[in-house]
Design a protein around this motif. Structure first.
Motif, PDB file in Angstrom:
ATOM      1  N   GLY A  48       2.050  12.871 -12.050  1.00 38.87           N
ATOM      2  CA  GLY A  48       2.508  11.487 -11.953  1.00 38.87           C
ATOM      3  C   GLY A  48       2.670  11.050 -10.512  1.00 38.87           C
ATOM      4  N   ALA A  49       3.188  11.952  -9.678  1.00 45.69           N
ATOM      5  CA  ALA A  49       3.351  11.637  -8.264  1.00 45.69           C
ATOM      6  C   ALA A  49       1.988  11.462  -7.599  1.00 45.69           C
ATOM      7  CB  ALA A  49       4.147  12.740  -7.568  1.00 45.69           C
ATOM      8  N   TRP A  50       1.038  12.301  -7.967  1.00 41.29           N
ATOM      9  CA  TRP A  50      -0.319  12.185  -7.431  1.00 41.29           C
ATOM     10  C   TRP A  50      -0.930  10.846  -7.849  1.00 41.29           C
ATOM     11  CZ3 TRP A  50      -3.102  13.755  -3.705  1.00 41.29           C
ATOM     12  CH2 TRP A  50      -4.476  13.717  -3.744  1.00 41.29           C
ATOM     13  N   SER A  51      -0.656  10.421  -9.080  1.00 39.20           N
ATOM     14  CA  SER A  51      -1.156   9.128  -9.551  1.00 39.20           C
ATOM     15  C   SER A  51      -0.574   7.986  -8.729  1.00 39.20           C
ATOM     16  CB  SER A  51      -0.799   8.930 -11.025  1.00 39.20           C
ATOM     17  OG  SER A  51      -1.427   9.899 -11.817  1.00 39.20           O
ATOM     18  N   CYS A  52       0.702   8.090  -8.369  1.00 41.14           N
ATOM     19  CA  CYS A  52       1.318   7.064  -7.511  1.00 41.14           C
ATOM     20  C   CYS A  52       0.606   6.982  -6.171  1.00 41.14           C
ATOM     21  CB  CYS A  52       2.799   7.371  -7.298  1.00 41.14           C
ATOM     22  SG  CYS A  52       3.840   6.928  -8.686  1.00 41.14           S
ATOM     23  N   GLN A  53       0.234   8.114  -5.619  1.00 39.94           N
ATOM     24  CA  GLN A  53      -0.453   8.102  -4.331  1.00 39.94           C
ATOM     25  C   GLN A  53      -1.863   7.522  -4.457  1.00 39.94           C
ATOM     26  OE1 GLN A  53       0.216  12.217  -3.087  1.00 39.94           O
ATOM     27  NE2 GLN A  53       1.715  11.453  -1.602  1.00 39.94           N
ATOM     28  N   ILE A  54      -2.517   7.768  -5.566  1.00 41.24           N
ATOM     29  CA  ILE A  54      -3.843   7.175  -5.798  1.00 41.24           C
ATOM     30  C   ILE A  54      -3.721   5.660  -5.943  1.00 41.24           C
ATOM     31  CG2 ILE A  54      -5.739   7.023  -7.465  1.00 41.24           C
ATOM     32  CD1 ILE A  54      -5.360  10.053  -7.894  1.00 41.24           C
ATOM     33  N   ILE A  55      -2.685   5.204  -6.648  1.00 44.68           N
ATOM     34  CA  ILE A  55      -2.452   3.767  -6.785  1.00 44.68           C
ATOM     35  C   ILE A  55      -2.174   3.149  -5.413  1.00 44.68           C
ATOM     36  CG2 ILE A  55      -0.827   2.066  -7.714  1.00 44.68           C
ATOM     37  CD1 ILE A  55      -0.637   3.893 -10.210  1.00 44.68           C
ATOM     38  N   ALA A  56      -1.482   3.886  -4.549  1.00 42.68           N
ATOM     39  CA  ALA A  56      -1.211   3.397  -3.195  1.00 42.68           C
ATOM     40  C   ALA A  56      -2.519   3.165  -2.439  1.00 42.68           C
ATOM     41  CB  ALA A  56      -0.332   4.386  -2.440  1.00 42.68           C
ATOM     42  N   VAL A  57      -3.454   4.081  -2.565  1.00 40.57           N
ATOM     43  CA  VAL A  57      -4.756   3.915  -1.906  1.00 40.57           C
ATOM     44  C   VAL A  57      -5.461   2.671  -2.454  1.00 40.57           C
ATOM     45  CG1 VAL A  57      -7.052   4.943  -1.638  1.00 40.57           C
ATOM     46  CG2 VAL A  57      -5.009   6.350  -1.356  1.00 40.57           C
ATOM     47  N   PHE A  58      -5.365   2.469  -3.760  1.00 35.15           N
ATOM     48  CA  PHE A  58      -5.965   1.290  -4.373  1.00 35.15           C
ATOM     49  C   PHE A  58      -5.363   0.005  -3.790  1.00 35.15           C
ATOM     50  CE2 PHE A  58      -5.903  -1.837  -7.897  1.00 35.15           C
ATOM     51  CZ  PHE A  58      -7.269  -2.045  -8.003  1.00 35.15           C
ATOM     52  N   PHE A  59      -4.046  -0.034  -3.639  1.00 29.87           N
ATOM     53  CA  PHE A  59      -3.391  -1.207  -3.061  1.00 29.87           C
ATOM     54  C   PHE A  59      -3.787  -1.410  -1.603  1.00 29.87           C
ATOM     55  CE2 PHE A  59      -0.268  -1.307  -6.601  1.00 29.87           C
ATOM     56  CZ  PHE A  59      -0.353  -2.657  -6.885  1.00 29.87           C
ATOM     57  N   VAL A  60      -3.963  -0.334  -0.853  1.00 31.69           N
ATOM     58  CA  VAL A  60      -4.417  -0.469   0.535  1.00 31.69           C
ATOM     59  C   VAL A  60      -5.803  -1.086   0.558  1.00 31.69           C
ATOM     60  CG1 VAL A  60      -5.153   0.815   2.577  1.00 31.69           C
ATOM     61  CG2 VAL A  60      -2.971   1.346   1.508  1.00 31.69           C
ATOM     62  N   LEU A  61      -6.675  -0.607  -0.296  1.00 27.38           N
ATOM     63  CA  LEU A  61      -8.024  -1.173  -0.359  1.00 27.38           C
ATOM     64  C   LEU A  61      -7.985  -2.654  -0.713  1.00 27.38           C
ATOM     65  CD1 LEU A  61     -10.004   1.711  -2.091  1.00 27.38           C
ATOM     66  CD2 LEU A  61     -10.118   1.000   0.297  1.00 27.38           C
ATOM     67  N   LEU A  62      -7.148  -3.014  -1.685  1.00 20.92           N
ATOM     68  CA  LEU A  62      -7.026  -4.432  -2.037  1.00 20.92           C
ATOM     69  C   LEU A  62      -6.469  -5.257  -0.880  1.00 20.92           C
ATOM     70  CD1 LEU A  62      -5.618  -4.399  -5.681  1.00 20.92           C
ATOM     71  CD2 LEU A  62      -7.859  -5.166  -4.937  1.00 20.92           C
ATOM     72  N   GLY A  63      -5.509  -4.687  -0.160  1.00 25.30           N
ATOM     73  CA  GLY A  63      -4.903  -5.412   0.947  1.00 25.30           C
ATOM     74  C   GLY A  63      -5.829  -5.602   2.115  1.00 25.30           C
ATOM     75  N   VAL A  64      -6.760  -4.687   2.295  1.00 25.97           N
ATOM     76  CA  VAL A  64      -7.692  -4.768   3.425  1.00 25.97           C
ATOM     77  C   VAL A  64      -8.962  -5.508   3.050  1.00 25.97           C
ATOM     78  CG1 VAL A  64      -9.127  -3.379   4.974  1.00 25.97           C
ATOM     79  CG2 VAL A  64      -6.768  -2.699   4.530  1.00 25.97           C
ATOM     80  N   VAL A  65      -9.533  -5.178   1.906  1.00 25.06           N
ATOM     81  CA  VAL A  65     -10.817  -5.763   1.509  1.00 25.06           C
ATOM     82  C   VAL A  65     -10.651  -7.159   0.918  1.00 25.06           C
ATOM     83  CG1 VAL A  65     -12.802  -5.452  -0.022  1.00 25.06           C
ATOM     84  CG2 VAL A  65     -11.839  -3.495   1.164  1.00 25.06           C
ATOM     85  N   GLY A  66      -9.540  -7.414   0.250  1.00 26.96           N
ATOM     86  CA  GLY A  66      -9.318  -8.725  -0.383  1.00 26.96           C
ATOM     87  C   GLY A  66      -9.453  -9.892   0.567  1.00 26.96           C
ATOM     88  N   PRO A  67      -8.732  -9.876   1.696  1.00 25.91           N
ATOM     89  CA  PRO A  67      -8.850 -11.001   2.631  1.00 25.91           C
ATOM     90  C   PRO A  67     -10.257 -11.130   3.238  1.00 25.91           C
ATOM     91  CG  PRO A  67      -6.859  -9.774   3.091  1.00 25.91           C
ATOM     92  CD  PRO A  67      -7.632  -8.990   2.077  1.00 25.91           C
ATOM     93  N   ILE A  68     -10.949 -10.018   3.407  1.00 26.12           N
ATOM     94  CA  ILE A  68     -12.301 -10.072   3.971  1.00 26.12           C
ATOM     95  C   ILE A  68     -13.240 -10.762   3.004  1.00 26.12           C
ATOM     96  CG2 ILE A  68     -14.276  -8.674   4.673  1.00 26.12           C
ATOM     97  CD1 ILE A  68     -12.223  -6.613   5.722  1.00 26.12           C
ATOM     98  N   LEU A  69     -13.119 -10.418   1.731  1.00 25.49           N
ATOM     99  CA  LEU A  69     -13.999 -11.020   0.716  1.00 25.49           C
ATOM    100  C   LEU A  69     -13.657 -12.474   0.433  1.00 25.49           C
ATOM    101  CD1 LEU A  69     -14.349  -8.101  -1.843  1.00 25.49           C
ATOM    102  CD2 LEU A  69     -15.992  -8.831  -0.123  1.00 25.49           C
ATOM    103  N   SER A  70     -12.405 -12.845   0.556  1.00 27.12           N
ATOM    104  CA  SER A  70     -12.015 -14.228   0.238  1.00 27.12           C
ATOM    105  C   SER A  70     -12.328 -15.215   1.356  1.00 27.12           C
ATOM    106  CB  SER A  70     -10.523 -14.285  -0.104  1.00 27.12           C
ATOM    107  OG  SER A  70      -9.752 -13.991   1.043  1.00 27.12           O
ATOM    108  N   SER A  71     -12.610 -14.709   2.544  1.00 27.64           N
ATOM    109  CA  SER A  71     -12.893 -15.649   3.644  1.00 27.64           C
ATOM    110  C   SER A  71     -14.352 -15.949   3.793  1.00 27.64           C
ATOM    111  CB  SER A  71     -12.375 -15.082   4.949  1.00 27.64           C
ATOM    112  OG  SER A  71     -12.978 -13.843   5.242  1.00 27.64           O
TER     113      SER A  71
END
Length: 71
Positions: A48-71
């Motif tokens: 479960g803890a490992w899953s939390c860390q994987i979700i964290a990576v997913f959120f980082v990707l969304l936070g970085v790639v999201g603004p690039i794609l929306s502009s």
């Protein structure tokens, strides 16, 4: 931009919870369980803890790639 910052905050929170969970999994297991039950529960908590860390990576990707794609 606000959504990206919020996603990075969520990423930090999930990563922190995952890291804490992996470090303290053995301490969180009830001692009333059998040795086999304790090992099984500890593995489950670490997963479960490992899953939390994987979700964290997913959120980082969304936070970085999201603004690039929306502009």
């Amino acid at each position: 931009m606000t959504a990206a910052i919020l996603q990075l905050v969520f990423a930090a929170a999930f990563f922190g919870i995952g890291r804490w969970g992996r470090r303290h999994a053995a301490e969180l297991v009830p001692t009333s369980l059998s040795a086999e039950g304790q090992a099984k529960k500890e593995r489950s908590l670490r997963r479960g803890a490992w899953s939390c860390q994987i979700i964290a990576v997913f959120f980082v990707l969304l936070g970085v790639v999201g603004p690039i794609l929306s502009s």
